[in-house]
Write an enzyme that holds these catalytic residues in place. Structure first.
Site, PDB file in Angstrom:
ATOM      1  CG  HIS A 152      -2.115  -5.101  -0.285  1.00 36.51           C
ATOM      2  ND1 HIS A 152      -1.391  -4.260   0.424  1.00 36.51           N
ATOM      3  CD2 HIS A 152      -0.832  -5.923  -0.576  1.00 36.51           C
ATOM      4  CE1 HIS A 152      -0.630  -4.083   0.829  1.00 36.51           C
ATOM      5  NE2 HIS A 152      -0.178  -4.814   0.281  1.00 36.51           N
ATOM      6  CB  ILE A 153      -8.749  -4.665   0.001  1.00 37.26           C
ATOM      7  CG1 ILE A 153      -8.948  -5.851   1.112  1.00 37.26           C
ATOM      8  CG2 ILE A 153     -10.560  -5.381  -1.283  1.00 37.26           C
ATOM      9  CD1 ILE A 153      -9.914  -5.334   2.277  1.00 37.26           C
ATOM     10  CB  THR A 154      -6.882  -2.081  -3.742  1.00 34.83           C
ATOM     11  OG1 THR A 154      -5.987  -1.989  -3.214  1.00 34.83           O
ATOM     12  CG2 THR A 154      -8.318  -1.975  -3.614  1.00 34.83           C
ATOM     13  CG  ASN A 160      -4.720  -5.809   3.640  1.00 34.08           C
ATOM     14  OD1 ASN A 160      -3.882  -4.062   3.661  1.00 34.08           O
ATOM     15  ND2 ASN A 160      -5.561  -5.344   3.629  1.00 34.08           N
ATOM     16  NE  ARG A 162      -3.287   4.318  -2.923  1.00 36.19           N
ATOM     17  CZ  ARG A 162      -4.457   4.566  -0.940  1.00 36.19           C
ATOM     18  NH1 ARG A 162      -3.484   4.275  -0.361  1.00 36.19           N
ATOM     19  NH2 ARG A 162      -4.495   5.601  -1.587  1.00 36.19           N
ATOM     20  CG  ASP A 218      12.842  -4.293  11.383  1.00 37.68           C
ATOM     21  OD1 ASP A 218      13.182  -4.532   9.943  1.00 37.68           O
ATOM     22  OD2 ASP A 218      13.301  -2.995  11.855  1.00 37.68           O
ATOM     23  CE1 TYR A 265      -8.763  -0.429  -0.128  1.00 33.04           C
ATOM     24  CE2 TYR A 265      -9.836   1.626  -0.775  1.00 33.04           C
ATOM     25  CZ  TYR A 265      -8.222   1.138   0.116  1.00 33.04           C
ATOM     26  OH  TYR A 265      -7.188   1.749   0.191  1.00 33.04           O
TER      27      TYR A 265
HETATM   28  C1  DHK Z   1      -5.681  -0.484   1.839  1.00 30.83           C
HETATM   29  C2  DHK Z   1      -5.026   0.541   1.823  1.00 30.83           C
HETATM   30  O1  DHK Z   1      -5.952   1.757   2.799  1.00 30.83           O
HETATM   31  C3  DHK Z   1      -4.495   1.147   1.712  1.00 30.83           C
HETATM   32  O2  DHK Z   1      -3.534   2.665   2.053  1.00 30.83           O
HETATM   33  C4  DHK Z   1      -3.660   0.496   0.521  1.00 30.83           C
HETATM   34  C5  DHK Z   1      -4.914  -1.714   0.936  1.00 30.83           C
HETATM   35  C6  DHK Z   1      -3.936  -0.677  -0.494  1.00 30.83           C
HETATM   36  C7  DHK Z   1      -5.519  -2.740   0.261  1.00 30.83           C
HETATM   37  O3  DHK Z   1      -6.344  -2.186  -0.776  1.00 30.83           O
HETATM   38  O4  DHK Z   1      -5.554  -3.522   0.525  1.00 30.83           O
HETATM   39  O5  DHK Z   1      -2.898   1.445  -0.295  1.00 30.83           O
END
Ligand code: DHK
Length: 165
Positions: free
Chosen positions: A114-116, A88, A125, A101, A37
């Site tokens: 999503h950061i990743t 996010n 995921r 919803d 992250y």
């Molecule tokens: C951030 C999270 O906390 C994970 O639960 C997700 C996501 C990915 C991110 O990439 O920002 O799976």
């Protein structure tokens, strides 16, 4: 020149406000699995969003919650108040019908961040429920994805297009 009617002042305010909502565990950015992250904290992400928003002529309402119901309530409150939602959903991405919803109910443009790159990670995921309500999805570009989402949102909602008018 005639003063604009009150409702158009209201529209203009709502037009420029983008909600930026963050789900569970994102308050731990900076120390949480930094190899995935990164090292930016949530405060850094808020500052990044504030700077990007200012350049784009947008205002932001930046928040984080570890609680699904709180995120649902915040999304509901966006109706008539915000022009779009950047979210996010973190760990709720793949499980929360309630967040999906709520996003469908408010009917605003939504950009999921999503950061990743969730598609390169564990299978659990990879299937986002939230994407069903998203205008677009940004994944895998680190926290820069938030600024890109705001840029895309400015294109969707108008941003500073009439600043010189
Ligand atoms: C951030 C999270 O906390 C994970 O639960 C997700 C996501 C990915 C991110 O990439 O920002 O799976």
């Amino acid at each position: 020149m005639l003063a604009p009617p009150i409702h158009s002042l209201f529209d203009r305010t709502a037009m420029n406000l983008i909600a930026v909502f963050n789900g569970p565990n994102l308050n731990m950015l900076g120390t949480r699995e930094p190899e995935k992250y990164g090292t930016a904290t949530l405060d850094d992400v808020e500052n990044l969003c504030a700077e990007a928003a200012e350049e784009l002529g947008l205002a932001i309402d930046f928040r984080q919650s570890n609680t699904e119901g709180e995120l649902v309530s915040w999304i509901q409150e966006c109706r008539g108040r915000a022009a779009g939602i950047v979210i996010n959903p973190a760990g709720y991405t793949t499980t929360s019908v309630a967040i999906l919803d709520a996003l469908l109910a408010v009917g605003l443009p939504v950009i999921e961040v999503h950061i990743t790159n969730i598609h390169r990670r564990e299978e659990f995921r990879q299937h986002s429920l939230v994407s069903k309500a998203a205008t677009g999805v940004i994944a895998g570009l680190g926290v820069a994805g938030y600024a890109l989402a705001l840029q895309a949102m400015a294109n969707l909602v108008g941003g500073n297009e009439d600043d010189d008018a």
